[in-house]
Scaffold this motif. Structure first.
Motif, PDB file in Angstrom:
ATOM      1  N   PRO A 260     -30.839 -64.517 -26.484  1.00 60.83           N
ATOM      2  CA  PRO A 260     -30.160 -63.885 -25.336  1.00 60.83           C
ATOM      3  C   PRO A 260     -28.969 -63.032 -25.777  1.00 60.83           C
ATOM      4  O   PRO A 260     -28.762 -61.943 -25.254  1.00 60.83           O
ATOM      5  CB  PRO A 260     -29.691 -65.070 -24.490  1.00 60.83           C
ATOM      6  CG  PRO A 260     -30.554 -66.195 -24.892  1.00 60.83           C
ATOM      7  CD  PRO A 260     -30.902 -65.973 -26.323  1.00 60.83           C
ATOM      8  N   ALA A 261     -28.205 -63.526 -26.763  1.00 59.78           N
ATOM      9  CA  ALA A 261     -27.040 -62.764 -27.221  1.00 59.78           C
ATOM     10  C   ALA A 261     -27.485 -61.397 -27.723  1.00 59.78           C
ATOM     11  O   ALA A 261     -26.924 -60.365 -27.358  1.00 59.78           O
ATOM     12  CB  ALA A 261     -26.296 -63.525 -28.314  1.00 59.78           C
ATOM     13  N   GLY A 262     -28.508 -61.386 -28.565  1.00 61.20           N
ATOM     14  CA  GLY A 262     -28.964 -60.119 -29.126  1.00 61.20           C
ATOM     15  C   GLY A 262     -29.617 -59.242 -28.081  1.00 61.20           C
ATOM     16  O   GLY A 262     -29.453 -58.025 -28.093  1.00 61.20           O
ATOM     17  N   TYR A 263     -30.344 -59.852 -27.159  1.00 60.31           N
ATOM     18  CA  TYR A 263     -31.090 -59.043 -26.199  1.00 60.31           C
ATOM     19  C   TYR A 263     -30.171 -58.469 -25.124  1.00 60.31           C
ATOM     20  O   TYR A 263     -30.292 -57.308 -24.745  1.00 60.31           O
ATOM     21  CB  TYR A 263     -32.190 -59.876 -25.542  1.00 60.31           C
ATOM     22  CG  TYR A 263     -33.118 -59.043 -24.710  1.00 60.31           C
ATOM     23  CD1 TYR A 263     -34.061 -58.224 -25.324  1.00 60.31           C
ATOM     24  CD2 TYR A 263     -33.040 -59.030 -23.320  1.00 60.31           C
ATOM     25  CE1 TYR A 263     -34.901 -57.430 -24.570  1.00 60.31           C
ATOM     26  CE2 TYR A 263     -33.886 -58.240 -22.564  1.00 60.31           C
ATOM     27  CZ  TYR A 263     -34.817 -57.441 -23.195  1.00 60.31           C
ATOM     28  OH  TYR A 263     -35.640 -56.645 -22.462  1.00 60.31           O
ATOM     29  N   LEU A 264     -29.258 -59.289 -24.637  1.00 59.37           N
ATOM     30  CA  LEU A 264     -28.409 -58.829 -23.544  1.00 59.37           C
ATOM     31  C   LEU A 264     -27.259 -57.959 -24.034  1.00 59.37           C
ATOM     32  O   LEU A 264     -26.873 -57.020 -23.378  1.00 59.37           O
ATOM     33  CB  LEU A 264     -27.850 -60.032 -22.771  1.00 59.37           C
ATOM     34  CG  LEU A 264     -28.906 -60.919 -22.118  1.00 59.37           C
ATOM     35  CD1 LEU A 264     -28.252 -62.139 -21.497  1.00 59.37           C
ATOM     36  CD2 LEU A 264     -29.663 -60.130 -21.054  1.00 59.37           C
TER      37      LEU A 264
ATOM     38  N   ARG B  86     -40.047 -62.398 -19.377  1.00 60.13           N
ATOM     39  CA  ARG B  86     -41.365 -62.085 -19.888  1.00 60.13           C
ATOM     40  C   ARG B  86     -41.290 -61.210 -21.132  1.00 60.13           C
ATOM     41  O   ARG B  86     -42.076 -61.373 -22.053  1.00 60.13           O
ATOM     42  CB  ARG B  86     -42.150 -61.349 -18.813  1.00 60.13           C
ATOM     43  CG  ARG B  86     -43.031 -62.266 -18.031  1.00 60.13           C
ATOM     44  CD  ARG B  86     -44.106 -61.439 -17.410  1.00 60.13           C
ATOM     45  NE  ARG B  86     -44.909 -62.236 -16.521  1.00 60.13           N
ATOM     46  CZ  ARG B  86     -45.648 -61.730 -15.549  1.00 60.13           C
ATOM     47  NH1 ARG B  86     -45.644 -60.438 -15.344  1.00 60.13           N
ATOM     48  NH2 ARG B  86     -46.359 -62.505 -14.802  1.00 60.13           N
ATOM     49  N   ILE B  87     -40.328 -60.284 -21.134  1.00 61.79           N
ATOM     50  CA  ILE B  87     -40.157 -59.430 -22.314  1.00 61.79           C
ATOM     51  C   ILE B  87     -39.791 -60.300 -23.510  1.00 61.79           C
ATOM     52  O   ILE B  87     -40.329 -60.159 -24.603  1.00 61.79           O
ATOM     53  CB  ILE B  87     -39.037 -58.390 -22.086  1.00 61.79           C
ATOM     54  CG1 ILE B  87     -39.479 -57.339 -21.088  1.00 61.79           C
ATOM     55  CG2 ILE B  87     -38.612 -57.761 -23.398  1.00 61.79           C
ATOM     56  CD1 ILE B  87     -40.149 -56.155 -21.685  1.00 61.79           C
ATOM     57  N   ILE B  88     -38.852 -61.219 -23.293  1.00 63.90           N
ATOM     58  CA  ILE B  88     -38.408 -62.074 -24.388  1.00 63.90           C
ATOM     59  C   ILE B  88     -39.560 -62.947 -24.882  1.00 63.90           C
ATOM     60  O   ILE B  88     -39.828 -63.034 -26.077  1.00 63.90           O
ATOM     61  CB  ILE B  88     -37.203 -62.939 -23.954  1.00 63.90           C
ATOM     62  CG1 ILE B  88     -35.985 -62.027 -23.810  1.00 63.90           C
ATOM     63  CG2 ILE B  88     -36.950 -64.048 -24.941  1.00 63.90           C
ATOM     64  CD1 ILE B  88     -34.712 -62.745 -23.487  1.00 63.90           C
ATOM     65  N   VAL B  89     -40.280 -63.562 -23.948  1.00 67.04           N
ATOM     66  CA  VAL B  89     -41.332 -64.490 -24.354  1.00 67.04           C
ATOM     67  C   VAL B  89     -42.532 -63.753 -24.949  1.00 67.04           C
ATOM     68  O   VAL B  89     -43.091 -64.176 -25.953  1.00 67.04           O
ATOM     69  CB  VAL B  89     -41.780 -65.346 -23.141  1.00 67.04           C
ATOM     70  CG1 VAL B  89     -42.978 -66.193 -23.507  1.00 67.04           C
ATOM     71  CG2 VAL B  89     -40.622 -66.231 -22.699  1.00 67.04           C
TER      72      VAL B  89
END
Lengths: 335, 322, 301
Positions: free
Chosen positions: C126-130, C209-212
């Motif tokens: 989450p840190a990297g994605y957000l 969904r993108i993350i998974v």
């Protein structure tokens, strides 16, 4: 007049650039106030050099990321005001094909899942229905489902990968396809095949296109109307025929002259561009082309030229547009 | 732009480093407060009455809430006073005695590992997949997997017990250069071997990549310079950069490893001091040493970052490719 | 301990492959292919053997007790009948100690790595994605945990909670969580803005969904091959904790504790300290080689 399918008004996109150490480096004005319409069933070609902001414009239209200001109205809805689910629903009929066919396909996915991704995301039909639809789409783009559906992107050629990207783009029956240099990375022969596919989809599905490329000949071949972009602004738009035959903007003229002549007797181009495009971080005042323009005057530095229609839907943003003369007559005025 | 990008970078990194250091002190305090608080009991001995213990706790301020104690420690630390150990010594004094020993050991280990790594990596990179390369890859794979503890044990058995060149235990590194080498070589080698493996791999990979991909290397080769000369004068000079950065980034893990090695060889450095302090629940001493360890780690990272910023022309000139 | 930062390990799997020459003989290609296979299968085979030895063997065959022995059997040399790796000074069978100590090492290595991977990914992805402030905050926390001497934290926790296998797992997780967290964040950051991610978002896939479906499948190979190095590193650290006496409580066998007690009789009985040291070394070498080989394979996939 009917309402346009897509209309962009004063679209502005800026990026804060950071240098590699992460500190603040300035703002790139990638797209500054771009306005145009695309009618249903029409192909608009946008042409410009590398770094002119074409790709940024394409992504701004798709709201990825959302433009800093301006509006993008698609089928009567202003996309820039929407977010989340609503944006998704409104954008459903506006799909895209990017330049790098491999880059835009998830390397870990199989062709079947890639093509059905939009179907799944928009909750279209049952799994069985989706399966049938994927086969249909692969057939449509000219790939044998039995052979290709189970492959990973790395097992495809560039042209095949681009066909997969196109199949994904048309999965939801869009009315508009935004193609950002969609054939530039392909070999010439494959390019022709993919262009034919675009043409076929246009007639079969009634698609409209925004076709972005740096190759003038290519754009001319596919477009009904052409827009020329320089350093984040449009400088000339008009019917393809008119823009190529009688360019009004000195930049368009220079671009056309830079195409190598196919006829050996025709001689070399008359106007060539001086220098490099200025940095988009600190673009010139007034007309952005003035630093390289043979016709530049003091007025060009003081006032930003506005788009004006010189008849027949042929518009130009130039204080001193070229007369509607044959190219041979230009020599006297240009030098 | 008013200030240079490099200067701005220094500011940002320095800020982040201070925040991290502060976080470490807070975390140490939190961890210490989970340990049984028996400082007063330890100081007074087993026969102290509960009343005496309570009185001493009050005198030491140990009965005060966590935040008050932390705040007092922080203010004192900012004034350069890290508190008092259970034995009544000042922590600063304790560090002044033990820290130089650890630093000497680390420096010696770094010198050994870097010097060896440069030689081996250059030999290996001269012919990728050649014999020298294969041997160096195997040896460095072992080094990468070896804990300093295991290396230390093997070195002791071979060079101290069997051959007898070095003492099994080195009590102190002082007493002149000769004594330093006798006492310090085995501990430094135990620490240095895993480092040597890391550095060799990095340096070799970087050299090979440069020799194959970089245009200026191809140009130099085309000009007719000998491969060795190109490798050493051109490629190595650039690769040292990567190496120095990694050394900086690795300092943190190195200080932890040093603690084990100090125990193994009975070297009186901060590492072995720390382990004693943990055994004694000596909060002030633990906090002081952890602070110093974190300082070394953060300083290493900072130095690596800044070195990169100062020497890398892309950062220095603040490139603006979109 | 002296093991490189995760990024450094990940980026240098033995360097870039040499450019292939066009004039390579068939035999050479076959040899190369053989060695490539061997680099994967030899360490894997060894690891399977080790796992079999530690977890299956004691259930099938009755081994001597790893904690008790009779002084009469004390100080047996290597290859003594009944004690093929010898015994220590009080007659405890060395092989038996290796087997039971190995169980502990593998259990702790696997548990600590799994905890590190799960919690680290839960923080790092989450840190990297957000990005944004959440990223800054989480990254700072990871920085603090990484700047904190891992060993100190582990020791303090072991000391505070008392030595036991479960406490040791939590203590070592304090180290594995930020390591995996940082790696997960860096790899997420690297794939987040790739064109296919944009394409997936534009195709309508959103949020989790993108993350998974996109992020995790693309960063998983790197994380999994690093996790093997993580198991190795944990086994090293576990050995160190045991060596210092803060790990597995005493009558139970562990490799680190064997090294510690063997150190005292090093001059007379070097094999007693050498045997666990070599097992520790070779196990970690196998884990690292296997991780390297996996990365090499997946990198090309």
């Amino acid at each position: 007049m009917t309402e346009p399918l897509l209309s962009a008004r004063d679209v502005v996109q800026e990026f804060a650039v950071r240098d590699s150490g992460g500190s603040w480096g300035g703002v790139v004005q990638a797209v500054s106030g771009v306005t145009f319409d695309v009618m249903a069933g029409e192909t608009l070609g946008i042409v410009g050099e590398t770094g002119s902001g074409k790709s940024t414009l394409a992504r701004s239209l798709l709201q990825a990321p959302r433009p800093k200001s301006g509006t993008v109205t698609f089928r009567g809805t202003d996309l820039t005001r929407l977010r989340g689910r609503k944006l998704l629903r409104a954008r459903r009929h506006m799909q895209f094909v990017f330049q790098d066919p491999f880059g835009s396909l998830d390397p870990r996915w199989r062709v079947r899942s890639i093509v059905s991704e939009p179907l799944l995301a928009y909750g279209d039909g049952s799994a069985g229905h989706r399966q049938a639809r994927v086969d249909e789409l692969l057939d449509l783009v000219g790939l044998d489902p039995a052979r290709y559906a189970g492959r990973h992107p790395r097992e495809l050629s560039g042209g095949q990968a681009q066909r997969v990207a196109i199949a994904r783009a048309v999965a939801l029956n869009p009315s508009l396809l935004i193609c950002d240099e969609a054939v530039s990375s392909l070999d010439v022969l494959i390019q022709a095949q993919v262009l034919n596919l675009f043409e076929k989809l246009r007639s079969e599905l009634g698609l409209s296109y925004v076709f972005i490329a740096h190759d003038l000949a290519l754009v001319k071949q596919v477009s009904d109307r052409v827009a020329v972009m320089y350093l984040g602004r449009l400088c000339e738009t008009g019917p393809g025929e008119a823009v190529y035959k009688t360019p009004l903007h000195p930049y368009t003229r220079a671009l056309l002259d830079s195409i190598p002549a196919t006829d050996p007797g025709a001689g070399r181009a008359t106007t060539t561009l001086r220098g490099e495009p200025p940095s988009p971080i600190s673009p010139p005042s007034g007309c952005r082309f003035r630093t390289r323009c043979p016709r530049a005057a003091d007025l060009c530095a003081e006032q930003t030229p506005q788009m004006r229609d010189l008849g027949g839907g042929h518009t130009v943003a130039c204080h001193f547009p070229l007369e509607k003369k044959e190219p041979s007559a230009l020599k006297e005025t240009a030098v | 732009m008013a200030r240079s990008p490099a200067l701005r970078l220094v500011g940002r990194r320095l800020g982040a480093a201070v925040i991290v250091l502060w976080g470490v002190t807070l975390l140490t305090f939190i961890v210490m407060s989970t340990l049984p608080n028996d400082t007063a009991q330890t100081m007074l001995g087993l026969h102290a009455t509960p009343a005496q213990v309570a009185a001493l706790n009050k005198a030491l301020g140990l009965n005060q809430p966590f935040w008050v104690r932390y705040w007092r420690w922080l203010v004192q630390a900012l004034h350069g006073n890290l508190g008092t150990t259970l034995e009544g010594q000042s922590v600063n004094h304790e560090l002044a005695i033990h820290l130089p020993v650890t630093l000497e050991l680390l420096a010696y280990a770094l010198v050994i590992s870097v010097a060896l790594a440069v030689v081996v990596a250059v030999l290996a990179a001269r012919r990728p997949n050649g014999i020298a390369d294969r041997i160096s890859l195997s040896v460095s794979m072992i080094g990468l997997s070896a804990s300093p503890l295991v290396v230390g044990i093997i070195l002791v058995i071979v060079f101290a017990v069997q051959v007898g060149w070095f003492p099994v235990q080195s009590n102190g590194l002082g007493g002149g250069l000769g004594s330093f080498f006798v006492q310090g070589t085995l501990p430094a080698a135990s620490l240095g071997f895993p480092l040597f493996a890391i550095y060799t791999r990095l340096l070799r990979a970087d050299l090979v990549e440069q020799m194959q991909r970089e245009d200026y290397i191809v140009t130099a080769r085309a000009k007719g310079l000998s491969p060795w000369r190109v490798l050493i004068r051109h490629a190595l000079r650039n690769s040292m950069f990567t190496l120095i950065t990694v050394i900086g980034l690795n300092l943190g893990t190195l200080v932890s490893a040093a603690a084990i090695i100090e125990v193994l060889f009975s070297v009186p450095g901060v590492g072995s001091d720390l382990l004693t302090a943990i055994g004694n629940h000596d909060s002030a001493l633990i906090e002081g040493i952890v602070f110093v360890f974190a300082l070394i780690t953060v300083a290493g990272n900072l130095a690596a970052d800044l070195l990169y910023a100062v020497l890398d022309p892309r950062i220095r000139h603040g490139s603006t490719n979109s | 301990m002296a093991v490189p930062t995760p990024d450094a390990v990940l980026l240098t799997p033995g360097g870039p492959p040499a450019l292939p020459s066009l004039l390579v003989s068939d035999r050479r290609i076959r040899a190369q292919r053989f060695w490539r296979g061997a680099r994967l299968w030899i360490p894997l085979g060894f690891l399977i053997l080790m796992l079999f030895m530690c977890f299956v063997l004691p259930r099938v065959v009755t081994l001597p007790s790893p904690t008790n022995g009779t002084i009469l059997d004390g100080n047996d040399a290597l290859f003594t009948p009944g004690h093929w790796l010898g015994t220590n000074n009080v007659g405890v069978d060395t092989f038996s100690q290796i087997v039971y100590g190995g169980q502990v090492s593998f259990e702790i290595g696997a548990a600590v790595t799994a905890i590190g991977m799960i919690i680290g990914c839960a923080i790092g992805i989450p840190a990297g994605y957000l990005g944004g402030w959440a990223d800054s905050l989480l990254s700072r926390i990871l920085d603090v945990l990484l700047a904190f001497p891992a060993l100190v934290l582990a020791l303090a926790i072991a000391e505070g909670l008392g030595p036991s296998e479960v406490h040791e797992i939590w203590a070592l997780s304090v180290f594995s969580i930020p390591t995996f967290g940082r790696l997960a964040r860096a790899s997420t950051l690297a794939v987040r803005d790739l064109p296919f991610m944009t394409a997936a978002r534009l195709s309508g896939t959103r949020g989790w969904r993108i993350i998974v479906r996109h992020v995790i499948p693309n960063i998983a190979p790197g994380l999994v091959s690093f996790s093997l190095l993580g198991v190795g590193l944990t086994i090293i650290l576990e050995g160190a904790l045991d060596y210092l006496g803060w790990g597995i409580p005493l009558p139970e066998a562990s490799w680190g504790q064997m090294i510690a007690s063997g150190q005292n009789i090093m001059s007379a009985q070097p094999q007693y300290v050498l045997v666990p040291s070599l097992f520790l070394l070779v196990t970690v070498v196998a884990l690292n080689m296997f991780g390297d080989a996996l990365r090499e394979r997946w990198g090309e996939a």
